[in-house]
Design a protein around this motif. Structure first.
Motif, short mmCIF file in Angstrom:
data_model
loop_
_atom_site.label_atom_id
_atom_site.label_comp_id
_atom_site.label_asym_id
_atom_site.label_seq_id
_atom_site.Cartn_x
_atom_site.Cartn_y
_atom_site.Cartn_z
N PRO A 151 0.75 -1.13 0.12
CA PRO A 151 0.10 -0.05 -0.30
C PRO A 151 0.61 1.06 -0.30
O PRO A 151 1.85 1.08 0.32
CB PRO A 151 -0.67 -0.10 1.65
N ASP A 152 -0.29 2.55 -0.62
CA ASP A 152 0.40 3.74 -0.72
C ASP A 152 1.00 4.14 1.22
O ASP A 152 0.53 3.56 1.87
CB ASP A 152 0.63 4.75 -1.16
N ASP A 153 1.28 5.00 1.14
CA ASP A 153 2.01 5.89 2.22
C ASP A 153 0.56 6.13 3.40
O ASP A 153 0.52 6.00 4.69
CB ASP A 153 3.42 6.81 2.70
N ALA A 154 -0.33 6.66 2.39
CA ALA A 154 -2.12 6.67 3.51
C ALA A 154 -2.88 5.79 3.71
O ALA A 154 -3.35 5.97 5.06
CB ALA A 154 -2.62 7.90 2.70
N GLU A 155 -2.20 4.94 3.18
CA GLU A 155 -3.02 3.46 3.57
C GLU A 155 -2.55 2.76 4.24
O GLU A 155 -3.12 1.78 5.46
CB GLU A 155 -3.22 2.86 2.43
N LEU A 156 -0.55 2.90 4.45
CA LEU A 156 -0.22 1.88 5.14
C LEU A 156 -0.33 1.34 6.87
O LEU A 156 -0.82 0.83 7.04
CB LEU A 156 1.26 2.11 5.53
N PRO A 157 -0.91 2.72 7.18
CA PRO A 157 -1.12 2.70 8.77
C PRO A 157 -2.23 1.20 8.87
O PRO A 157 -1.85 1.13 9.96
CB PRO A 157 -1.36 4.23 9.54
N GLY A 158 -3.22 1.86 8.57
CA GLY A 158 -4.92 1.01 8.44
C GLY A 158 -4.11 -0.26 8.57
O GLY A 158 -5.31 -1.03 8.66
N ARG A 159 -3.54 -0.38 7.46
CA ARG A 159 -2.95 -2.35 6.80
C ARG A 159 -2.31 -2.84 7.90
O ARG A 159 -2.00 -3.87 8.07
CB ARG A 159 -2.57 -2.39 6.11
N THR A 160 -1.51 -1.85 8.91
CA THR A 160 -0.11 -2.39 9.62
C THR A 160 -0.51 -3.63 10.53
O THR A 160 0.17 -4.60 10.86
CB THR A 160 0.90 -1.59 10.25
N ARG A 161 -2.05 -3.47 11.34
CA ARG A 161 -2.19 -4.34 12.57
C ARG A 161 -1.73 -5.86 11.94
O ARG A 161 -1.96 -6.73 12.07
CB ARG A 161 -3.04 -4.03 12.90
N ALA A 162 -2.84 -6.03 11.03
CA ALA A 162 -3.04 -7.24 10.41
C ALA A 162 -1.95 -8.14 10.00
O ALA A 162 -1.75 -8.99 10.20
CB ALA A 162 -3.74 -7.58 9.32
N VAL A 163 -1.05 -7.59 9.20
CA VAL A 163 0.29 -7.64 8.95
C VAL A 163 1.46 -8.38 9.42
O VAL A 163 1.70 -9.60 9.52
CB VAL A 163 0.78 -6.80 8.11
N LEU A 164 1.24 -7.18 10.88
CA LEU A 164 2.15 -7.73 11.58
C LEU A 164 1.77 -9.24 12.79
O LEU A 164 2.59 -9.78 12.94
CB LEU A 164 2.10 -7.20 12.55
N SER A 165 0.29 -9.07 12.68
CA SER A 165 -0.18 -10.49 13.64
C SER A 165 -0.06 -11.63 12.12
O SER A 165 0.30 -12.88 12.87
CB SER A 165 -1.49 -10.51 13.55
N VAL A 166 -0.50 -11.38 11.45
CA VAL A 166 0.25 -12.82 10.74
C VAL A 166 2.01 -13.03 10.52
O VAL A 166 1.81 -13.64 10.45
CB VAL A 166 -0.11 -12.36 9.06
N LEU A 167 2.42 -12.38 10.27
CA LEU A 167 3.94 -12.47 10.46
C LEU A 167 4.60 -12.65 12.11
O LEU A 167 4.61 -14.00 11.78
CB LEU A 167 4.94 -11.00 10.22
N TYR A 168 3.97 -12.45 12.81
CA TYR A 168 4.41 -13.28 14.71
C TYR A 168 3.73 -14.37 14.15
O TYR A 168 4.17 -15.37 15.26
CB TYR A 168 3.53 -12.60 15.42
N LEU A 169 2.55 -15.60 13.48
CA LEU A 169 2.21 -15.97 13.64
C LEU A 169 2.37 -17.44 12.19
O LEU A 169 2.76 -18.81 12.42
CB LEU A 169 0.67 -16.16 12.63
N VAL A 170 3.64 -16.15 11.27
CA VAL A 170 4.31 -16.90 10.57
C VAL A 170 5.73 -17.56 11.23
O VAL A 170 6.92 -19.42 11.35
CB VAL A 170 4.38 -16.73 9.60
N TYR A 171 5.78 -16.89 12.32
CA TYR A 171 7.33 -16.56 13.16
C TYR A 171 6.84 -18.03 13.91
O TYR A 171 7.84 -18.86 13.65
CB TYR A 171 8.01 -15.26 13.72
#
Length: 403
Positions: free
Chosen positions: A170-190
């Motif tokens: 996503p572009d800079d304006a979209e990133l903050p709203g999309r971050t929580r889900a991505v971080l949670s998924v990356l932690y699950l992958v870890y």
């Protein structure tokens, strides 16, 4: 067979992500990578393992996808147009690049975690496409049947296609709203890699992608917090049994801890604390940093750990956080208070093996061996990995009942 499976695990996420970028079709990408795996099973025992097994899987799956699309009218158009230009531009070196912000896997993570997709579908799809877990393994992670998980994955992929969800960061304006889900998924992958030594590559991929995300979003402290949490966890893994057993924190040989990872993780935590915008991942990282700072179990600053858990449970009031807090409270106020807190979680975590393992430990400390042995046996019946099952069974058997 082991060499083929190892290469497949290591190459799966990157191969699928790149083929999706080239062809825009998730099913085609998955099928092509699977076909490459089947081909490897046939050829490698006869011809020998290639010098670069993962690269072979990637190249073979790409060629297989080209063959498939050329057999259709749409495929011929695709190959003659955008895809052919991109395919000619691809090189083996590009597939191995890990520092580019335009990383294919990072694009795919954001696609899987698009807000138009339900949260449970986001996690399942990412574990399947990025982590390379089989539908059966993803189903196990969700405690559901393989058939039900297969339907969930199909629905998620259809949603991406029907909603025309873009395959991009996503572009800079979209990133903050999309971050929580991505971080949670990356932690699950870890965690999928931390729980099984055969999937150690998942930890490396999760850390790599989290580093990319922290570069992409330098003003997002939770991305830095997650990176610190992963590094501090990774630093202690060699002393935890390495997937062949379970060694409790108090029994670990701390000389086996990776001090360079600890130093990097603690520096990141200090930076987060200075910014005073602590979220769940930063608080968890701070707790791990305190564990890593202790020269011995007895020197652990449990009082500060409980305080961080108090802040963590205020922002993430989950039963698992409450369980971990209860274990820390038992170190500051005694096992009786810890057991009281655990008993309050009995309904919420009735089928969670770590609740019963913690109860077993506290009951044993309180001089109630029969109850402790029963709690450990219950934990062993609920555990899902062989090292944990064996450890808990041994704990149950070695506790001597009072006469």
């Amino acid at each position: 067979m082991d060499d083929v499976e190892r290469a497949f695990r290591e190459a799966h996420g990157r191969a699928v992500a790149t083929l999706i970028r080239l062809f825009g079709d998730i099913t085609l990408a998955e099928d092509a990578v699977q076909d490459a795996f089947v081909t490897a099973l046939d050829r490698w025992p006869r011809d020998g393992v290639p010098e670069n097994p993962a690269g072979w899987i990637v190249t073979t799956s790409r060629n297989r996808a080209v063959d498939v699309v050329r057999r259709t009218r749409r495929g011929r158009e695709l190959t003659e147009g955008i895809a052919s230009d991109r395919l000619r531009a691809e090189s083996g070196a590009e597939w191995e690049s890990s520092e580019m912000l335009g990383d294919d896997q990072l694009r795919l993570v954001f696609t899987c975690c698009h807000p138009a997709i339900r949260v449970e579908h986001q996690v399942a799809l990412t574990l399947r496409l990025i982590a390379g877990l089989t539908p059966s393994e993803v189903a196990s992670a969700f405690l559901m049947s393989e058939e039900a998980m297969a339907k969930r994955l199909v629905r998620a992929k259809y949603k991406i296609k029907a909603a025309r969800i873009p395959y991009r960061v996503p572009d800079d304006a979209e990133l903050p709203g999309r971050t929580r889900a991505v971080l949670s998924v990356l932690y699950l992958v870890y965690n999928a890699g931390a729980d099984d030594s055969r999937r150690s590559h998942l930890r490396a991929e999760a850390i790599r992608l989290t580093r990319l995300l922290s570069v992409l979003m330098p003003d997002e402290p939770e991305a830095v917090g997650l990176l610190a949490l992963m590094l501090l966890n990774d630093a202690r893994l060699p002393a935890r049994g390495g997937g062949t057993g379970v060694v409790l924190l108090k029994d670990q040989d701390r000389s086996l801890w990776d001090r360079s990872l600890i130093a990097e993780g603690q520096a990141l935590v200090l930076g987060c604390l200075r910014r005073r915008r602590l979220g769940p991942f930063q608080l968890q990282a701070a707790i791990q940093a305190l564990h890593c700072a202790a020269g011995s179990y007895e020197e652990t600053n449990w009082t500060s750990i409980v305080r961080f858990y108090d802040r963590l449970i205020a922002v993430t009031p989950t039963p698992v956080v409450a369980l971990n807090r209860a274990i820390a409270v038992a170190e500051t106020e005694g096992p009786s208070e810890g057991l009281h807190l655990l008993d309050g979680l009995a309904d919420a975590l009735a089928n969670y093996h770590l609740l019963h393992a913690a109860r077993g430990s506290m009951l044993h400390r309180l001089g109630r061996p029969t109850e402790a042995a029963s709690a450990y046996a219950r934990a062993a019946n609920l555990a899902r990995t062989e090292p944990a099952i064996q450890f808990l069974r041994n704990q149950s058997k070695t506790i001597k009942p009072t006469k």
